[in-house]
Scaffold this active site. Structure first.
Site, PDB file in Angstrom:
ATOM      1  CB  ALA A  47      -0.918   0.017   1.213  1.00 23.58           C
ATOM      2  CB  SER A  53      -2.451   6.474  -2.694  1.00 21.75           C
ATOM      3  OG  SER A  53      -3.388   5.721  -3.447  1.00 21.75           O
ATOM      4  CG  HIS A  55      -6.431   4.325  -5.389  1.00 16.37           C
ATOM      5  ND1 HIS A  55      -7.415   3.830  -6.206  1.00 16.37           N
ATOM      6  CD2 HIS A  55      -5.489   3.359  -5.322  1.00 16.37           C
ATOM      7  CE1 HIS A  55      -7.093   2.624  -6.615  1.00 16.37           C
ATOM      8  NE2 HIS A  55      -5.921   2.316  -6.090  1.00 16.37           N
ATOM      9  CG  ASP A  62      -6.869  -0.877  -7.202  1.00 15.01           C
ATOM     10  OD1 ASP A  62      -6.081  -0.368  -8.024  1.00 15.01           O
ATOM     11  OD2 ASP A  62      -6.653  -0.900  -5.983  1.00 15.01           O
ATOM     12  CD  GLU A 106      -0.584  -2.431  -6.976  1.00 13.98           C
ATOM     13  OE1 GLU A 106      -1.389  -1.601  -7.450  1.00 13.98           O
ATOM     14  OE2 GLU A 106      -0.111  -2.333  -5.833  1.00 13.98           O
ATOM     15  CG  HIS A 109      -3.165   0.611  -9.749  1.00 12.99           C
ATOM     16  ND1 HIS A 109      -3.771   1.086  -8.602  1.00 12.99           N
ATOM     17  CD2 HIS A 109      -2.528   1.670 -10.292  1.00 12.99           C
ATOM     18  CE1 HIS A 109      -3.496   2.379  -8.465  1.00 12.99           C
ATOM     19  NE2 HIS A 109      -2.748   2.754  -9.488  1.00 12.99           N
TER      20      HIS A 109
END
Length: 142
Positions: A47, A53, A55, A62, A106, A109
């Site tokens: 994380a 991030s 996000h 995701d 990932e 992502h």
């Protein structure tokens, strides 16, 4: 000009027209507080720290598949791999590029960068970091 939300909707609609269904968005925008909570409970280092991030920018999401397989083995991943750039998205953390991105692979992502940039990044199979390094002066001029 299409925004990232419209681009994502168009992308998933196109996948559905191609017979690929069952996408599940597992994470989109997160506040810094939400990211801090996730970071504090993740012990494996996957994380991002609060403030780091994607996000938190609203540019990343995701995704998973309803059938609970490993995402990279699903038709959903295959479709996104082939078509995400057409809608301005990139696979943000590609396999084997951990040294460039600083994050593990990932397959779930995706990040919005716009169609022009996404096409180059995905066609060349490079990371956003490599693209930025190669095109810094050009990007800053625009």
């Amino acid at each position: 000009m299409q925004n990232r939300f419209e681009a994502m909707d168009s992308m998933f609609a196109a996948a559905q027209k191609d017979g690929v269904r069952g996408f599940v968005i597992t994470s989109g925008y997160r506040s810094r507080k939400e990211q801090a909570e996730i970071f504090s409970t993740t012990k494996d280092g996957t994380a991002a720290r609060p403030g780091e991030s994607e996000h938190e920018t609203g540019l990343a999401f995701d995704v998973d598949a309803m059938d609970n397989k490993q995402f990279e083995l699903t038709p959903q991943f295959e479709w996104l791999s082939q078509h995400c750039a057409e809608y301005g998205f990139i696979l943000r953390y590609p396999q084997g590029m951990e040294g460039k991105t600083g994050y593990p692979y990932e397959p779930w992502h995706y990040r919005y960068v716009g169609k022009e940039h996404a096409a180059v990044i995905m066609d060349k199979r490079i990371t956003l970091e490599q693209y930025w390094e190669d095109n810094f002066s050009l990007i800053m001029a625009n």
